[in-house]
Motif scaffolding. Structure first.
Motif, PDB file in Angstrom:
ATOM      1  N   GLU A 117     111.442  30.498 -43.452  1.00 24.60           N
ATOM      2  CA  GLU A 117     112.577  29.579 -43.633  1.00 24.60           C
ATOM      3  C   GLU A 117     112.212  28.455 -44.598  1.00 24.60           C
ATOM      4  OE1 GLU A 117     114.974  29.848 -39.380  1.00 24.60           O
ATOM      5  OE2 GLU A 117     113.157  28.610 -39.516  1.00 24.60           O
ATOM      6  N   LYS A 118     111.003  27.948 -44.491  1.00 21.47           N
ATOM      7  CA  LYS A 118     110.569  26.885 -45.405  1.00 21.47           C
ATOM      8  C   LYS A 118     110.550  27.373 -46.848  1.00 21.47           C
ATOM      9  CE  LYS A 118     106.890  25.796 -42.862  1.00 21.47           C
ATOM     10  NZ  LYS A 118     105.667  25.122 -42.368  1.00 21.47           N
ATOM     11  N   ILE A 119     110.041  28.571 -47.047  1.00 24.65           N
ATOM     12  CA  ILE A 119     110.004  29.133 -48.402  1.00 24.65           C
ATOM     13  C   ILE A 119     111.419  29.314 -48.938  1.00 24.65           C
ATOM     14  CG2 ILE A 119     109.405  31.190 -49.735  1.00 24.65           C
ATOM     15  CD1 ILE A 119     106.985  31.520 -47.836  1.00 24.65           C
ATOM     16  N   GLU A 120     112.291  29.861 -48.111  1.00 21.41           N
ATOM     17  CA  GLU A 120     113.680  30.104 -48.525  1.00 21.41           C
ATOM     18  C   GLU A 120     114.403  28.801 -48.847  1.00 21.41           C
ATOM     19  OE1 GLU A 120     117.843  32.005 -46.744  1.00 21.41           O
ATOM     20  OE2 GLU A 120     115.972  32.176 -45.603  1.00 21.41           O
ATOM     21  N   GLN A 121     114.271  27.793 -47.964  1.00 20.29           N
ATOM     22  CA  GLN A 121     114.975  26.530 -48.168  1.00 20.29           C
ATOM     23  C   GLN A 121     114.411  25.748 -49.346  1.00 20.29           C
ATOM     24  OE1 GLN A 121     117.710  25.452 -46.669  1.00 20.29           O
ATOM     25  NE2 GLN A 121     117.826  27.281 -45.383  1.00 20.29           N
ATOM     26  N   PHE A 122     113.082  25.712 -49.468  1.00 23.70           N
ATOM     27  CA  PHE A 122     112.484  25.019 -50.611  1.00 23.70           C
ATOM     28  C   PHE A 122     112.961  25.639 -51.919  1.00 23.70           C
ATOM     29  CE2 PHE A 122     109.368  24.694 -53.976  1.00 23.70           C
ATOM     30  CZ  PHE A 122     109.111  23.330 -54.014  1.00 23.70           C
ATOM     31  N   THR A 123     112.923  26.968 -51.983  1.00 25.65           N
ATOM     32  CA  THR A 123     113.342  27.665 -53.202  1.00 25.65           C
ATOM     33  C   THR A 123     114.791  27.351 -53.536  1.00 25.65           C
ATOM     34  OG1 THR A 123     111.779  29.468 -52.758  1.00 25.65           O
ATOM     35  CG2 THR A 123     113.582  29.923 -54.291  1.00 25.65           C
ATOM     36  N   SER A 124     115.661  27.430 -52.540  1.00 21.27           N
ATOM     37  CA  SER A 124     117.087  27.170 -52.761  1.00 21.27           C
ATOM     38  C   SER A 124     117.313  25.743 -53.252  1.00 21.27           C
ATOM     39  CB  SER A 124     117.857  27.402 -51.458  1.00 21.27           C
ATOM     40  OG  SER A 124     119.220  27.045 -51.612  1.00 21.27           O
ATOM     41  N   ASN A 125     116.671  24.767 -52.621  1.00 23.50           N
ATOM     42  CA  ASN A 125     116.876  23.363 -52.993  1.00 23.50           C
ATOM     43  C   ASN A 125     116.277  23.031 -54.353  1.00 23.50           C
ATOM     44  OD1 ASN A 125     118.260  22.680 -50.622  1.00 23.50           O
ATOM     45  ND2 ASN A 125     116.358  22.371 -49.499  1.00 23.50           N
ATOM     46  N   ALA A 178     108.416  30.453 -58.262  1.00 22.06           N
ATOM     47  CA  ALA A 178     107.835  31.794 -58.240  1.00 22.06           C
ATOM     48  C   ALA A 178     106.955  31.906 -57.003  1.00 22.06           C
ATOM     49  CB  ALA A 178     107.006  32.037 -59.499  1.00 22.06           C
ATOM     50  N   ARG A 179     107.061  33.032 -56.329  1.00 19.95           N
ATOM     51  CA  ARG A 179     106.255  33.295 -55.125  1.00 19.95           C
ATOM     52  C   ARG A 179     105.103  34.201 -55.527  1.00 19.95           C
ATOM     53  NH1 ARG A 179     103.548  32.909 -51.296  1.00 19.95           N
ATOM     54  NH2 ARG A 179     103.975  33.521 -49.141  1.00 19.95           N
ATOM     55  N   VAL A 232     101.682  25.105 -55.697  1.00 19.13           N
ATOM     56  CA  VAL A 232     101.860  24.640 -54.317  1.00 19.13           C
ATOM     57  C   VAL A 232     101.200  25.627 -53.356  1.00 19.13           C
ATOM     58  CG1 VAL A 232     103.506  23.887 -52.562  1.00 19.13           C
ATOM     59  CG2 VAL A 232     104.098  23.671 -54.996  1.00 19.13           C
ATOM     60  N   PRO A 233      99.978  25.337 -52.860  1.00 18.97           N
ATOM     61  CA  PRO A 233      99.401  26.195 -51.818  1.00 18.97           C
ATOM     62  C   PRO A 233     100.347  26.237 -50.621  1.00 18.97           C
ATOM     63  CG  PRO A 233      97.740  24.728 -52.744  1.00 18.97           C
ATOM     64  CD  PRO A 233      99.065  24.268 -53.274  1.00 18.97           C
ATOM     65  N   PRO A 267     109.403  16.015 -67.852  1.00 15.35           N
ATOM     66  CA  PRO A 267     109.509  17.414 -68.289  1.00 15.35           C
ATOM     67  C   PRO A 267     110.914  17.975 -68.113  1.00 15.35           C
ATOM     68  CG  PRO A 267     107.513  17.074 -67.009  1.00 15.35           C
ATOM     69  CD  PRO A 267     108.308  15.822 -66.881  1.00 15.35           C
ATOM     70  N   GLY A 268     111.364  18.747 -69.089  1.00 12.56           N
ATOM     71  CA  GLY A 268     112.690  19.356 -69.004  1.00 12.56           C
ATOM     72  C   GLY A 268     112.671  20.695 -68.306  1.00 12.56           C
ATOM     73  N   ILE A 269     111.468  21.287 -68.161  1.00  8.96           N
ATOM     74  CA  ILE A 269     111.317  22.564 -67.465  1.00  8.96           C
ATOM     75  C   ILE A 269     110.204  22.408 -66.429  1.00  8.96           C
ATOM     76  CG2 ILE A 269     110.761  25.021 -67.729  1.00  8.96           C
ATOM     77  CD1 ILE A 269     111.667  24.785 -70.645  1.00  8.96           C
ATOM     78  N   VAL A 270     110.497  22.751 -65.178  1.00 13.11           N
ATOM     79  CA  VAL A 270     109.521  22.593 -64.100  1.00 13.11           C
ATOM     80  C   VAL A 270     109.444  23.877 -63.278  1.00 13.11           C
ATOM     81  CG1 VAL A 270     108.835  21.256 -62.070  1.00 13.11           C
ATOM     82  CG2 VAL A 270     109.964  20.108 -63.982  1.00 13.11           C
ATOM     83  N   TYR A 271     108.233  24.375 -63.114  1.00 16.98           N
ATOM     84  CA  TYR A 271     107.978  25.541 -62.276  1.00 16.98           C
ATOM     85  C   TYR A 271     107.191  25.119 -61.038  1.00 16.98           C
ATOM     86  CZ  TYR A 271     109.276  28.663 -66.141  1.00 16.98           C
ATOM     87  OH  TYR A 271     109.955  29.325 -67.124  1.00 16.98           O
ATOM     88  N   ALA A 272     107.611  25.579 -59.885  1.00 24.07           N
ATOM     89  CA  ALA A 272     106.846  25.410 -58.643  1.00 24.07           C
ATOM     90  C   ALA A 272     106.343  26.796 -58.245  1.00 24.07           C
ATOM     91  CB  ALA A 272     107.711  24.813 -57.534  1.00 24.07           C
ATOM     92  N   LEU A 273     105.028  26.961 -58.198  1.00 24.23           N
ATOM     93  CA  LEU A 273     104.443  28.241 -57.861  1.00 24.23           C
ATOM     94  C   LEU A 273     103.930  28.203 -56.430  1.00 24.23           C
ATOM     95  CD1 LEU A 273     102.356  28.814 -61.138  1.00 24.23           C
ATOM     96  CD2 LEU A 273     104.803  29.217 -60.743  1.00 24.23           C
ATOM     97  N   LEU A 274     104.616  28.895 -55.530  1.00 18.65           N
ATOM     98  CA  LEU A 274     104.220  28.951 -54.116  1.00 18.65           C
ATOM     99  C   LEU A 274     103.164  30.027 -53.960  1.00 18.65           C
ATOM    100  CD1 LEU A 274     107.744  28.708 -52.410  1.00 18.65           C
ATOM    101  CD2 LEU A 274     106.149  26.847 -52.957  1.00 18.65           C
ATOM    102  N   VAL A 275     101.948  29.623 -53.608  1.00 19.41           N
ATOM    103  CA  VAL A 275     100.804  30.530 -53.631  1.00 19.41           C
ATOM    104  C   VAL A 275     100.214  30.731 -52.244  1.00 19.41           C
ATOM    105  CG1 VAL A 275      98.565  30.976 -54.675  1.00 19.41           C
ATOM    106  CG2 VAL A 275     100.271  29.651 -55.920  1.00 19.41           C
ATOM    107  N   GLY A 276      99.966  32.023 -51.904  1.00 19.02           N
ATOM    108  CA  GLY A 276      99.271  32.322 -50.654  1.00 19.02           C
ATOM    109  C   GLY A 276     100.133  33.157 -49.725  1.00 19.02           C
TER     110      GLY A 276
END
Length: 265
Positions: free
Chosen positions: A82-90, A99-100, A205-206, A256-265
């Motif tokens: 749920e945390k992964i889903e909600q973080f991604t959506s927001n 990216a997961r 993001v670990p 930055p105009g482009i931001v990626y959050a990489l959820l790792v693990g």
């Protein structure tokens, strides 16, 4: 002359001044009247608001049965999925990208792929042990890679390098799913310019650092006390957005105009 005599003399001088200059007394009366008029208008204004709200005026400070978030919110928590889903959506809803990824090898490949896709020529990263393991110098043979505060130079020099960078790469200290926010703390090895000045920001993001609520991040910072606070605490929710100029939404003005959050693990 005693101090008491001095006070008497000052009082007599004030009385004498009022007697010789009636405007002094008139001026004081005018100020008192002005104050009374102002308070009368203030009361009428507040009474008018209460009347429109159809309720009596609140003349005393309301009681606060509790401080901070209520108990039910303190105990609220999502599952990892749920945390992964909600973080991604927001995060995506405000223009960010998520990216997961399974492990740090995939992070390395993702950064190399994006650098080639976007034609990056200069990358700056934080001086963090997690990033040492990515070996970006070998992963990006055609790209110049700088490590914050490594090899000397002034703070102005490093800010200039960050401003020239195509990519800035940082590891998040925390992330909150409910708001889609990433927290990055500053230190001598983690300059805030790395996350603020490059064109593209990549935040790793670990997954164990992803929590449900923002309060889970703020509470430990508060409990540590002022002396243990980091140099900076930065909350990043998607790319820079501004509507300061004629309410026209512009991306990338203040960061930055482009931001990626990489959820790792």
């Amino acid at each position: 002359m005693s101090m008491g005599d001095g006070k008497i003399r000052v009082k007599r001088e004030e009385q004498s001044e009022e007697q010789h200059d009636p405007s002094v007394k008139q001026h004081g009366e005018w100020l008192a009247k002005l104050e009374e008029t102002s308070r009368t208008k203030q009361q009428a204004f507040m009474n008018g608001i209460a009347e429109k709200l159809r309720r009596p005026r609140q003349l005393e400070a309301p009681e606060h049965p509790y401080r901070g978030a209520p108990d039910f919110w303190q105990s609220f928590e999502w599952t990892l999925d749920e945390k992964i889903e909600q973080f991604t959506s927001n995060f995506v809803s405000v223009g960010g990208h998520v990216a997961r990824l399974a492990d740090w090898n995939e992070v390395r490949g993702f950064i190399a792929s994006k650098a080639e896709e976007m034609g990056a020529r200069y990358v700056i990263r934080q001086n963090q042990s997690e990033l040492d393991g990515l070996e970006l110098e070998s992963a990006l043979p055609e790209v110049e890679v700088s490590v914050w505060n490594e090899g000397g130079g002034t703070s102005i020099d490093w800010k200039a390098r960050a401003a020239e960078a195509d990519f800035g790469i940082v590891v998040a200290d925390h992330a909150a799913a409910y708001t889609g926010s990433v927290t990055v703390l500053s230190s001598k090895d983690k300059g805030r310019s790395v996350s603020l000045l490059p064109t593209v920001l990549i935040i790793i993001v670990p997954i164990e650092r992803l929590v449900t609520r923002l309060g889970e991040i703020l509470a430990p910072l508060d409990e540590g006390g002022r002396e243990k606070l980091p140099a900076g605490v930065h909350f990043i929710t998607g790319p820079s957005r501004s509507s300061d100029i004629e309410n026209d939404l512009t991306i990338g003005v203040h960061g930055p105009g482009i931001v990626y959050a990489l959820l790792v693990g």
